[in-house]
Design a protein around this motif. Structure first.
Motif, mmCIF file in Angstrom:
data_model
loop_
_atom_site.group_PDB
_atom_site.id
_atom_site.type_symbol
_atom_site.label_atom_id
_atom_site.label_comp_id
_atom_site.label_asym_id
_atom_site.label_seq_id
_atom_site.Cartn_x
_atom_site.Cartn_y
_atom_site.Cartn_z
ATOM 1 N N PRO A 217 -3.904 -49.575 -26.331
ATOM 2 C CA PRO A 217 -2.576 -50.270 -25.602
ATOM 3 C C PRO A 217 -1.992 -50.871 -26.944
ATOM 4 N N VAL A 218 -2.681 -51.289 -28.002
ATOM 5 C CA VAL A 218 -2.270 -51.734 -29.176
ATOM 6 C C VAL A 218 -2.023 -51.190 -30.571
ATOM 7 N N SER A 219 -1.382 -51.449 -31.400
ATOM 8 C CA SER A 219 -1.222 -50.647 -32.434
ATOM 9 C C SER A 219 -1.761 -51.368 -33.858
ATOM 10 N N ARG A 220 -1.452 -52.744 -33.717
ATOM 11 C CA ARG A 220 -1.751 -53.638 -35.008
ATOM 12 C C ARG A 220 -2.687 -54.746 -34.445
ATOM 13 N N ILE A 221 -3.581 -55.176 -35.541
ATOM 14 C CA ILE A 221 -4.538 -56.157 -34.939
ATOM 15 C C ILE A 221 -4.075 -57.612 -34.470
ATOM 16 N N THR A 222 -2.618 -57.809 -34.833
ATOM 17 C CA THR A 222 -1.764 -58.943 -34.448
ATOM 18 C C THR A 222 -1.689 -58.615 -33.026
ATOM 19 N N ASP A 223 -1.382 -57.461 -32.432
ATOM 20 C CA ASP A 223 -1.188 -57.426 -31.112
ATOM 21 C C ASP A 223 -2.182 -57.968 -30.260
ATOM 22 N N LEU A 224 -3.386 -58.070 -30.491
ATOM 23 C CA LEU A 224 -4.547 -58.754 -29.903
ATOM 24 C C LEU A 224 -4.388 -60.146 -29.717
ATOM 25 N N LEU A 225 -3.539 -60.649 -30.589
ATOM 26 C CA LEU A 225 -3.234 -62.236 -30.392
ATOM 27 C C LEU A 225 -2.252 -62.512 -29.276
ATOM 28 N N PRO A 226 -2.187 -63.947 -28.837
ATOM 29 C CA PRO A 226 -1.400 -64.312 -27.678
ATOM 30 C C PRO A 226 -0.049 -63.895 -28.056
ATOM 31 N N ASN A 227 0.738 -63.512 -27.111
ATOM 32 C CA ASN A 227 2.188 -62.742 -27.301
ATOM 33 C C ASN A 227 3.015 -63.605 -26.202
ATOM 34 N N ILE A 228 4.076 -64.283 -26.732
ATOM 35 C CA ILE A 228 5.006 -65.202 -25.926
ATOM 36 C C ILE A 228 6.515 -64.358 -25.940
ATOM 37 N N THR A 229 6.818 -63.738 -24.626
ATOM 38 C CA THR A 229 8.366 -63.274 -24.831
ATOM 39 C C THR A 229 9.073 -63.950 -23.759
ATOM 40 N N ARG A 230 10.245 -63.965 -23.513
ATOM 41 C CA ARG A 230 11.080 -64.426 -22.414
ATOM 42 C C ARG A 230 11.460 -63.488 -21.633
ATOM 43 N N SER A 231 11.047 -62.248 -21.823
ATOM 44 C CA SER A 231 11.269 -60.963 -21.037
ATOM 45 C C SER A 231 10.451 -60.877 -19.920
ATOM 46 N N ARG A 232 9.203 -61.454 -19.970
ATOM 47 C CA ARG A 232 8.304 -61.082 -18.907
ATOM 48 C C ARG A 232 7.412 -62.559 -19.034
ATOM 49 N N ALA A 233 6.579 -62.669 -17.717
ATOM 50 C CA ALA A 233 5.732 -63.904 -17.716
ATOM 51 C C ALA A 233 4.705 -63.721 -18.798
ATOM 52 N N PHE A 234 3.998 -64.751 -19.032
ATOM 53 C CA PHE A 234 3.062 -64.738 -20.104
ATOM 54 C C PHE A 234 1.750 -64.012 -19.461
ATOM 55 N N VAL A 235 1.430 -64.281 -18.290
ATOM 56 C CA VAL A 235 0.284 -63.302 -17.945
ATOM 57 C C VAL A 235 0.721 -62.730 -16.403
ATOM 58 N N ASN A 236 -0.168 -61.634 -15.992
ATOM 59 C CA ASN A 236 0.258 -61.157 -14.963
ATOM 60 C C ASN A 236 -0.302 -62.001 -13.727
ATOM 61 N N TRP A 237 0.426 -62.321 -12.848
ATOM 62 C CA TRP A 237 -0.019 -63.234 -11.994
ATOM 63 C C TRP A 237 -0.782 -62.739 -10.670
ATOM 64 N N GLN A 238 -0.911 -61.637 -10.414
ATOM 65 C CA GLN A 238 -1.947 -61.058 -9.698
ATOM 66 C C GLN A 238 -3.098 -60.983 -10.256
ATOM 67 N N GLU A 239 -3.181 -60.616 -11.530
ATOM 68 C CA GLU A 239 -4.487 -60.722 -12.260
ATOM 69 C C GLU A 239 -5.167 -62.076 -12.275
ATOM 70 N N ALA A 240 -4.055 -63.018 -12.683
ATOM 71 C CA ALA A 240 -4.471 -64.354 -12.717
ATOM 72 C C ALA A 240 -5.065 -64.864 -11.306
ATOM 73 N N LYS A 241 -4.242 -64.442 -10.240
ATOM 74 C CA LYS A 241 -4.870 -64.760 -9.058
ATOM 75 C C LYS A 241 -6.190 -64.422 -8.474
ATOM 76 N N LEU A 242 -6.402 -63.063 -9.120
ATOM 77 C CA LEU A 242 -7.856 -62.205 -8.632
ATOM 78 C C LEU A 242 -8.676 -63.288 -9.674
ATOM 79 N N THR A 243 -8.463 -63.493 -10.922
ATOM 80 C CA THR A 243 -9.267 -64.461 -11.736
ATOM 81 C C THR A 243 -9.921 -65.742 -11.004
ATOM 82 N N TRP A 244 -8.781 -66.177 -10.535
ATOM 83 C CA TRP A 244 -9.019 -67.619 -9.904
ATOM 84 C C TRP A 244 -10.228 -67.396 -8.718
ATOM 85 N N SER A 245 -9.816 -66.291 -7.871
ATOM 86 C CA SER A 245 -10.814 -65.916 -7.082
ATOM 87 C C SER A 245 -12.305 -65.708 -7.180
ATOM 88 N N PHE A 246 -12.252 -64.850 -8.558
ATOM 89 C CA PHE A 246 -13.585 -64.547 -9.157
ATOM 90 C C PHE A 246 -14.286 -65.689 -9.722
#
Length: 541
Positions: A217-246
């Motif tokens: 899902p990445v094409s450059r090594i820099t794609d593995l670094l944190p990526n902040i954009t205004r078009s979408r949330a920084f993290v997937n909140w469903q994954e974040a909530k599941l992470t908190w449960s785990f």
């Protein structure tokens, strides 16, 4: 990707993980036997119990929940958000490293510097090594999700081998360094491990002709670094909530996993020397369990997480996937049960001999043999629990995970109390008895979930816990014969008698394995086609 293709990849990952664990444990086994000849058991106790607990606790609390959540199956996974979530393990690791390091330095008993020198430096460097290892977490999860089997084998093998070589050289050349030896080796280990992943992905993504690059899902090594954009949330909140449960679950699971070390560390029920002996016996007892069960649990958790959908009953999912998952679970349970029974039966009669060969009278006298015999029973429970929780955690919904956390909280509390009381009553054996009790409760909880999950379907994976009467009879007969052999041939009778005792055990083991081969034909077929080198077949019997 079809369920059977995922199964094939998970099986290859488990097989390679098994070989990897064999290498790790053999190196550690030889290294510990070597170190015992040069360093005191007090230093071994501080390193293997106190400092290793600091490192493992920091790592576990910082990344375990993220791994489970980010490797779970989702309908749509935005890897940019997933990688952003994984980078949060680093500040979390820094927090836990500083917080736990302060406790280790200021609230716990400090070893005598004349016996165990450089304790403070050891705490700092072991905490730092945990943070260094977390730098490679996004790379690790991406590699696991895409089944980069060789990468894991090479990275972990190389780092462990180099750490072992460095430790051995420092023990020979600079034994007066004390804990500096293990601290430097630990930092070196985590640095090499992270560099292996970074270098691999850097070369992979910079190579345009690579076929694997097209599936990432990445094409450059820099794609593995944190990526902040205004078009979408920084993290997937469903994954974040599941992470908190785990995360809440991981905190409790860590107490259960490392409970005896926490009791030894915080309640001072054993001195550092006794802690060293207990840890050596504990590592020897868990050798086979970690060689076999841990890589299977890790690999097939990925398989179940990809094949089974959370939030859905079995009858509402793709039936081919449900059937494959049930079949795999049944055979994994059967494999775990038979392996655990074998270890329990034969380990009981050969515990004292194994300890005498490994560490001499320091381990084979006193409570060492009793500890190892009890651990052989515990291994049987470990085997079954590893498989049942592997499926349970992959199939539970978020709400079920949250409810299970309350059960884990009760188990954690009871374990700490029970281990303290039993240790006061019967010494270090109490740790193993408390572990057996809590492991039995965890198995019961997982079995109830699996039964409910498949109750409305035609599949009955819990049938894997049934063993043929003939094979049970052979196990019982082998236990009696080897126990009698130990009484008359081991361990004060000299090496001729010991060799005879070994031959008796080898004969009984051969008969047992032969009986299993003849009575468990479906399991043998599964091992050949799924965990062996042959490709996954289209039809599973």
């Amino acid at each position: 990707m079809g369920s059977r293709e995922v199964l094939g990849q998970a099986a290859r990952l488990a097989s390679s993980g098994l070989l990897l664990q064999v290498l790790f444990r053999l190196i550690t086994f030889v290294l510990n036997a070597f170190i015992l000849r040069f360093l005191s058991k007090e230093i071994v106790g501080v390193v293997n119990v106190r400092l290793t607990l600091l490192y493992s606790t920091t790592i576990f609390l910082a990344r375990e929940a993220f791994r489970r959540a980010c490797l779970s199956r989702g309908t749509q996974q935005d890897w940019s958000q997933t990688l952003n979530l994984l980078w949060l393990t680093i500040p979390l690791g820094v927090f836990w490293s500083l917080f736990l390091g302060w406790i280790w330095l200021h609230l716990l008993e400090v070893p005598d510097p004349n016996v165990v020198p450089h304790y403070g430096t050891g705490v700092v460097l072991f905490g730092l090594s945990a943070v260094v290892e977390l730098l490679g977490e996004p790379f690790w999860v991406l590699a696991q999700a895409h089944m980069f089997i060789k990468l894991k084998v090479i990275a972990e093998s190389l780092s462990v081998i180099l750490r072992s070589i460095l430790t051995a050289l420092l023990v020979i050349w600079l034994p007066h360094w004390g804990l500096h030896i293990f601290s430097v080796a630990q930092i070196f280990y985590t640095t090499v491990l992270v560099l292996c992943y970074v270098i691999y992905f850097t070369n992979l993504l910079s190579s345009p002709e690579s076929t694997k690059q097209q599936t990432l899902p990445v094409s450059r090594i820099t794609d593995l670094l944190p990526n902040i954009t205004r078009s979408r949330a920084f993290v997937n909140w469903q994954e974040a909530k599941l992470t908190w449960s785990f995360f809440k679950q991981s905190f409790l699971k860590q107490i259960l996993t490392e409970g005896e070390r926490y009791v030894m560390t915080f309640l001072n029920v054993l001195n550092f020397g006794d802690q060293g002996v207990y840890d050596i016996v504990n590592n020897l007892g868990s050798l086979v369990a970690r060689l076999i069960f841990q890589p299977i649990e890790e690999s097939f958790y990925i398989f179940f997480a990809k094949v089974v959908e959370r939030e859905k009953d079995a009858i509402l999912q793709k039936q081919e996937d449900v059937a494959v998952a049930a079949t795999v679970l049944e055979f994994l349970l059967k494999l775990a049960l038979l392996t655990g029974l074998t270890i329990t039966v034969f380990g009981f009669a050969y515990s004292q001999l194994a300890l005498d060969i490994y560490g001499g009278a320091m381990l084979s006298s006193g409570t060492g043999p009793i500890l190892l015999r009890c651990y052989c029973v515990y291994v049987l429970l470990l085997a079954i629990n590893g498989v049942t929780e592997c499926f349970t955690f992959a199939a539970m919904s978020k709400e079920e995970v949250d409810r299970y956390n309350f059960t884990m909280l009760a188990l954690s509390s009871s374990f700490l109390v029970l281990s303290y009381l039993l240790t006061r009553w019967c010494g270090s054996v109490g740790f193993i008895l408390a572990n057996c009790f809590n492991m039995s409760i965890r198995i019961t909880q997982s079995l109830r979930f699996i039964h409910r999950y498949y109750q409305k379907s035609p599949h009955r994976p819990l049938a894997g816990l049934r063993v043929s009467p003939v094979l049970l009879g052979v196990f019982s007969l082998s236990a009696v014969i080897t126990s009698i052999s130990e009484v008359f041939l081991c361990c004060e009778q000299g090496w001729p008698a010991r060799l005879t005792h070994i031959v008796v055990g080898a004969f009984c083991l051969g008969v047992t394995l032969g009986t299993a081969f003849l009575t468990e034909t479906k399991l043998i077929h599964f091992l050949r086609t799924q965990l062996g080198v042959s490709r996954v077949t289209d039809k599973m019997t």
